[in-house]
Structures are given as C-alpha cells and as structure tokens.
Design a protein around this motif. Structure first.
Motif, mmCIF file in Angstrom:
data_model
loop_
_atom_site.group_PDB
_atom_site.id
_atom_site.type_symbol
_atom_site.label_atom_id
_atom_site.label_comp_id
_atom_site.label_asym_id
_atom_site.label_seq_id
_atom_site.Cartn_x
_atom_site.Cartn_y
_atom_site.Cartn_z
ATOM 1 N N ASN A 171 0.698 -1.069 -0.168
ATOM 2 C CA ASN A 171 -0.209 -0.179 0.043
ATOM 3 C C ASN A 171 0.845 1.190 -0.085
ATOM 4 O O ASN A 171 1.726 1.320 1.084
ATOM 5 N N VAL A 228 -2.618 -4.191 3.381
ATOM 6 C CA VAL A 228 -4.079 -4.573 2.607
ATOM 7 C C VAL A 228 -4.992 -3.815 3.387
ATOM 8 O O VAL A 228 -5.359 -3.838 4.466
ATOM 9 N N TYR A 239 -9.954 -3.404 1.748
ATOM 10 C CA TYR A 239 -9.977 -4.781 0.880
ATOM 11 C C TYR A 239 -9.525 -5.554 1.834
ATOM 12 O O TYR A 239 -9.017 -5.720 2.826
ATOM 13 N N SER A 240 -9.769 -6.880 1.163
ATOM 14 C CA SER A 240 -9.252 -8.157 1.980
ATOM 15 C C SER A 240 -8.140 -8.905 1.370
ATOM 16 O O SER A 240 -7.704 -9.912 1.805
ATOM 17 N N GLU A 241 -7.963 -8.618 0.055
ATOM 18 C CA GLU A 241 -6.916 -9.516 -0.724
ATOM 19 C C GLU A 241 -5.616 -8.798 -0.870
ATOM 20 O O GLU A 241 -5.431 -7.495 -1.142
ATOM 21 N N PRO A 242 -4.332 -9.366 -0.880
ATOM 22 C CA PRO A 242 -2.911 -8.543 -1.029
ATOM 23 C C PRO A 242 -3.092 -8.065 -2.603
ATOM 24 O O PRO A 242 -3.895 -8.449 -3.303
ATOM 25 N N TYR A 245 -1.687 -1.213 -3.922
ATOM 26 C CA TYR A 245 -2.785 -0.250 -3.641
ATOM 27 C C TYR A 245 -2.084 1.280 -3.449
ATOM 28 O O TYR A 245 -0.847 1.273 -3.250
#
Length: 269
Positions: A171, A228, A239-242, A245
């Motif tokens: 991120n 994440v 979000y919940s998935e790698p 970002y």
C-alpha cells in the motif's frame, strides 16, 4: 445662591462621567477593530498567501524533477582495451554480490511490461516523485515522510514511512493538506471509481485506478494505510486481498482536523 451650588457640581460630575465612559467605549472599540484587523490579516495569510506560496514552490519542484528525469543521460563508459589485464568482474566463489543488483537470472516473458518499483525508500523529506490526478487537475510533488513543516506545508503529498513503494505490492500511502498550504487534496472527495491516480518516479509511470472511498474515519484508524488497506473503525470499508494499492488521506470536514477522508486505488499498469 448656596442652594444652587450642589446642582452645578453634580452636573459637572455627570458630564465628566459621561466623557470618561465615552472614552472607555471608544478605546474598547478601537481595540476591537485592531484585533479584528489582525485576525483578518492572519486568516488572509493562512488561507490565501500560504496557498500561493506553497503552490508556487510545489510547481517549481515538479518542474525541477521533470528536468532531472528528462536531462541528457550520462556518457557511457569507454570499453576496456583488448589487452586489458583487469580480472573478470563476475564475483568469485564465496564472495558477496552487490545487494542492489538483484538476483542473477534470465528475464522471463512475464517481466515484459511489468512495473519496476523502487527497491528502497528515498531520502527522508526529499521530493522524489510526482502525483497527478487528472480529474482534479492536481500535479503535486511526492516527498518521503508526513512531517507538516518539512513536507505537507510545502504543498507536497507526503509518503507515510513504512508503507509500500510506488508500483510495488503493498500500500503506497500518501497524506496531503485539504486546506491551506497548497491544499493538494482539497477535492479528493470528488473522485469516483475509475478515476486515474498517476505516479511518476524518475521516468517510470505507475497508474492506479480509484476503487473505494471512506468518507470519514478517526485519525487513529491505522488500518487504512496497512499493506492490505481496511478500516479498523469501519471494517466494511477497504480490501481483503493482497495487491498493489495507493491510499490518499486528508482531513475532514474542511478547515478542521477532526476526522480523516480516505481514497483507495488499485495499480493497473
């Protein structure tokens, strides 16, 4: 005659009292006007002058970075003579290779067109990239760190220490002023899904697309800049998935620092 003396003295006292009260009121009025003018000048300086000053400095920094990136390349080194006795530059068995050189392998087809993220963070508080938000007409330098005086008050977007690098997995989290000092993130609440967020770093371009927005959260909601990103205050946002970002954070409502407004994007190229 003696009966009239007290009346005359009393009238003079009343006039003197009125004069003293008028002087006091006049002085208070002058003080109020002076304080009002000083406050007005401070507001003009904070809201108008700091914007002009920071914008001018930020735009000049962008131009300087672009000149640096597009300047003439360094001259290549001359090849060694055919009879050069220098040893083979490949590392000897048991030697330690350059850690910045990366693993020695042949490029695979999947490498073509893949982004090349920065290997390590740039120097603290130095401008090293440019954020472009086409929908808002924003072009702002990116600097390492989120110190107000050294970074944000210059009109820059500040890169949160410890967050990801541009184009890399994780991120890439940025902060910016919403009001005063260039206010680069003033209108990020107008961004919509599909809008582009473009990051240029030393001639390389990374394009993110806005995916989600968190209109308001607390300043302690560190989940929004996690690798994440997901709000720990409002877990339905994030979000919940790698993935790769980008996060933009700023204060909300305008002209306050009570809450935070968050915009997230996902790397596309």
């Amino acid at each position: 005659m003696r009966d009239h003396i007290p009346v005359v003295v009393q009238g003079r006292r009343r006039r003197a009292g009125r004069a003293g009260l008028a002087g006091l009121l006049w002085g208070a009025a002058e003080l109020t006007v002076t304080v009002g003018v000083v406050v007005l000048l401070l507001v003009v300086h904070q809201v108008w002058w700091t914007n002009r000053q920071a914008l001018a400095g930020a735009h000049e920094q962008v131009r300087e970075l672009e000149r640096e990136w597009t300047g003439p390349p360094a001259l290549p080194a001359l090849p060694p003579p055919a009879n050069d006795p220098s040893p083979d530059p490949s590392p000897e068995p048991g030697s330690v290779p350059d850690p910045d050189a990366g693993p020695s392998r042949a490029p695979s087809p999947s490498d073509e067109g893949a982004p090349s993220p920065a290997r390590k963070p740039p120097p603290q508080e130095s401008a090293y990239g440019v954020l472009r938000i086409p929908r808002l007409g924003v072009v702002v330098p990116i600097a390492q760190g989120v110190d107000k005086r050294a970074v944000l008050d210059k009109g820059y977007a500040g890169h949160y220490a410890g967050s990801g690098q541009p184009g890399a997995e994780g991120n890439f989290a940025l902060a910016g002023h919403r009001n005063t000092h260039g206010e680069p993130f003033r209108h990020i609440n107008r961004l919509r899904a599909g809008d582009e967020l473009i990051v240029d770093v030393r001639g390389k371009r990374y394009t993110y697309v806005v995916g989600r927005t968190l209109p308001e959260t607390t300043e302690r909601d560190t989940g929004v800049i996690a690798p994440v990103p997901r709000s720990v205050v409002k877990p339905e946002y994030g979000y919940s998935e790698p993935g790769a970002y980008i996060t933009l954070t700023t204060c909300t409502p305008e002209y306050t620092s009570k809450y935070r407004l968050v915009v997230w994007g996902v790397l596309t190229s």
